[in-house]
Design an enzyme around this catalytic site. Structure first.
Site, short mmCIF file in Angstrom:
data_model
loop_
_atom_site.label_atom_id
_atom_site.label_comp_id
_atom_site.label_asym_id
_atom_site.label_seq_id
_atom_site.Cartn_x
_atom_site.Cartn_y
_atom_site.Cartn_z
N ASP A 8 59.70 48.87 22.22
CA ASP A 8 60.78 47.47 23.29
C ASP A 8 62.28 47.73 21.70
O ASP A 8 61.74 48.45 20.97
CB ASP A 8 60.07 46.90 23.23
CG ASP A 8 62.23 46.08 23.61
OD1 ASP A 8 62.32 46.20 25.04
OD2 ASP A 8 62.00 44.89 23.31
N ASP A 10 65.79 45.84 21.82
CA ASP A 10 66.01 44.20 21.78
C ASP A 10 64.75 43.48 21.13
O ASP A 10 64.14 43.33 22.49
CB ASP A 10 66.96 43.71 22.78
CG ASP A 10 68.08 44.76 22.47
OD1 ASP A 10 68.19 45.46 21.63
OD2 ASP A 10 68.97 45.17 23.87
#
Length: 195
Positions: A8, A10
């Site tokens: 991922d 953020d």
């Protein structure tokens, strides 16, 4: 077939700042380049997968995602780290207007981005890993038979402390940071190779 660590963005590779609507707001965690360099030195691919519903919500144009990713690639590259691929989903099932308002297959935890990466790069998803700061990243891993690792950066600490009693299945591992997650993944790879 190859294997990958799907990360991922953020809250995992970079700081969670809400909707990242300008390149100046990108803050790469100080340990991320080291973690990705370790993957680059291993047989595992380093692939970024990120939901970017700010496009559907009208917070920024899709071009902003490209600009942020160019900055991310540049910052990592200056520290000798390389992402092998980047995938993003700009959609939201209920916000915005078509084509961005879409009940798509690419929005995590649905597996569309991983399926696409599997086809384009020959990735064995079941032998791969997903690392993220939300339980939706763990659900994504489990949806394709991969190993799911939750990191406690970004939203991870809060989700782990306050929501885990509602989770249908625990993460396969919980790590403090992306670097700790990658260290565990590489040890797990070594263990699997010896089994």
């Amino acid at each position: 077939m190859t294997r990958a660590v799907f990360m991922d963005r953020d809250g995992t590779v970079s700081d969670e700042v809400g909707y990242l609507n300008h390149v100046s707001r990108l803050r790469v965690f100080p340990w991320s380049a080291e973690a990705i360099r370790a993957l680059n030195a291993s047989p595992l691919m380093a692939i970024l997968v990120t939901n970017q519903a700010g496009v559907a919500r009208g917070y920024f144009k899709e071009e902003m995602i490209g600009a942020v990713h160019d900055r991310l690639v540049d910052e990592l590259g200056r520290e000798g780290a390389r992402l092998d691929a980047i995938y993003y989903c700009p959609h939201h099932p209920t916000a915005g207007e078509p084509p961005y308002r879409s009940d798509c297959e690419c929005r995590k935890p649905r597996p569309g981005m991983l399926v696409r990466a599997g086809l384009e790069h020959g990735v064995d998803l079941r032998a791969s890993y997903v690392v993220g700061d939300k339980y939706s990243d763990v659900r994504l891993a489990h949806a394709v038979g991969a190993t799911g690792v939750l990191v406690l950066t970004g939203y991870g600490q809060g989700e782990y402390e306050y929501e885990r009693t509602t989770w249908p299945r625990e993460p396969d591992h919980v790590a403090a940071t992306l670097l700790d997650a990658v260290t565990w993944v590489l040890a797990e790879e070594d263990r699997r190779s010896r089994a």
